[in-house]
Design a protein around this motif. Structure first.
Motif, PDB file in Angstrom:
ATOM      1  N   ARG A  30     -22.200  21.515   5.664  1.00  0.00           N
ATOM      2  CA  ARG A  30     -23.169  20.556   5.131  1.00  0.00           C
ATOM      3  C   ARG A  30     -23.843  19.836   6.280  1.00  0.00           C
ATOM      4  NH1 ARG A  30     -22.663  20.527  -0.266  1.00  0.00           N
ATOM      5  NH2 ARG A  30     -20.649  21.159  -1.057  1.00  0.00           N
ATOM      6  N   LEU A  31     -25.164  19.957   6.305  1.00  0.00           N
ATOM      7  CA  LEU A  31     -25.964  19.282   7.308  1.00  0.00           C
ATOM      8  C   LEU A  31     -26.726  18.149   6.639  1.00  0.00           C
ATOM      9  CD1 LEU A  31     -27.396  22.459   9.059  1.00  0.00           C
ATOM     10  CD2 LEU A  31     -25.524  21.027   9.855  1.00  0.00           C
ATOM     11  N   PRO A  32     -26.882  17.021   7.315  1.00  0.00           N
ATOM     12  CA  PRO A  32     -27.620  15.918   6.691  1.00  0.00           C
ATOM     13  C   PRO A  32     -29.087  16.279   6.481  1.00  0.00           C
ATOM     14  CG  PRO A  32     -26.965  15.376   8.947  1.00  0.00           C
ATOM     15  CD  PRO A  32     -26.382  16.695   8.635  1.00  0.00           C
ATOM     16  N   PHE A  33     -29.602  15.918   5.320  1.00  0.00           N
ATOM     17  CA  PHE A  33     -31.002  16.101   4.934  1.00  0.00           C
ATOM     18  C   PHE A  33     -31.425  17.572   4.851  1.00  0.00           C
ATOM     19  CE2 PHE A  33     -30.725  12.142   7.468  1.00  0.00           C
ATOM     20  CZ  PHE A  33     -30.847  11.234   6.418  1.00  0.00           C
ATOM     21  N   ARG A  34     -30.491  18.475   4.666  1.00  0.00           N
ATOM     22  CA  ARG A  34     -30.797  19.902   4.531  1.00  0.00           C
ATOM     23  C   ARG A  34     -29.891  20.522   3.487  1.00  0.00           C
ATOM     24  NH1 ARG A  34     -32.025  22.710  10.279  1.00  0.00           N
ATOM     25  NH2 ARG A  34     -33.662  21.299  10.902  1.00  0.00           N
ATOM     26  N   LYS A  35     -30.258  21.726   3.093  1.00  0.00           N
ATOM     27  CA  LYS A  35     -29.392  22.486   2.198  1.00  0.00           C
ATOM     28  C   LYS A  35     -28.137  22.881   2.969  1.00  0.00           C
ATOM     29  CE  LYS A  35     -33.000  24.648  -0.543  1.00  0.00           C
ATOM     30  NZ  LYS A  35     -33.609  25.935  -0.921  1.00  0.00           N
ATOM     31  N   PRO A  36     -27.034  23.050   2.266  1.00  0.00           N
ATOM     32  CA  PRO A  36     -25.824  23.500   2.978  1.00  0.00           C
ATOM     33  C   PRO A  36     -26.014  24.899   3.555  1.00  0.00           C
ATOM     34  CG  PRO A  36     -25.334  22.933   0.690  1.00  0.00           C
ATOM     35  CD  PRO A  36     -26.795  22.783   0.864  1.00  0.00           C
TER      36      PRO A  36
END
Length: 162
Positions: A30-36
């Motif tokens: 999981r990346l912040p502000f993005r799709k996993p």
């Protein structure tokens, strides 16, 4: 053999011949502000050395493929509690196919399978590979290839051998 079973065998035979493999999700990052970001690995049919080792591990389980398909949820959890390491090792043999990687990386890969891949994916992948490891559907193909072997002596070549 009915048409549905024949088609299933032909499809699995084609997949085995093409060495397509089964794609299994490894880990979601999981990346912040993005799709996993979903990491995946492809399980392919091992070569003969890995296949022999995989067969040894499978036979040490003492369970057939039909029995695994009939497991309830409790029986499946009990199976994974007692045979989890062997199952992860079987999956690792499908991921580490080469001679060197099989010798060096199977233990580490089995650890990654145990700790990162979800149990549902491991059990489904194991069931599909156990089903694909059989040789019964290919006996007709083997007989046909034996008959059309270009190196086999024909009737007119038996006397001279040329």
């Amino acid at each position: 053999m009915d048409e549905k079973v024949a088609r299933l065998i032909q499809r699995e035979g084609a997949a085995a011949l093409l060495d397509r493999g089964v794609s299994v999700p490894l880990k979601d990052i999981r990346l912040p502000f993005r799709k996993p970001l979903r990491l995946r690995v492809v399980m392919r049919r091992p070569r003969l050395g890995g296949l022999i080792r995989l067969a040894r591990v499978y036979l040490s389980l003492g369970v057939t493929a039909e029995q695994m398909n009939k497991f309830t949820k409790e029986e499946e959890m009990a199976f994974f509690a007692t045979h989890g390491k062997q199952v992860s090792r079987m999956v690792a043999y499908t991921l580490c196919r080469g001679w060197i990687s099989r010798r060096l990386l199977v233990g580490a890969t089995a650890w990654v399978v145990r700790n990162w891949i979800d149990t549902e994916y491991v059990s489904a992948a194991m069931r599909s590979f156990v089903f694909l490891l059989g040789t019964d559907p290919f006996t007709n193909i083997i007989r046909s290839a034996e008959r059309t072997n270009p190196m086999k002596l024909r009737l007119s070549q038996r006397d001279k051998g040329s």
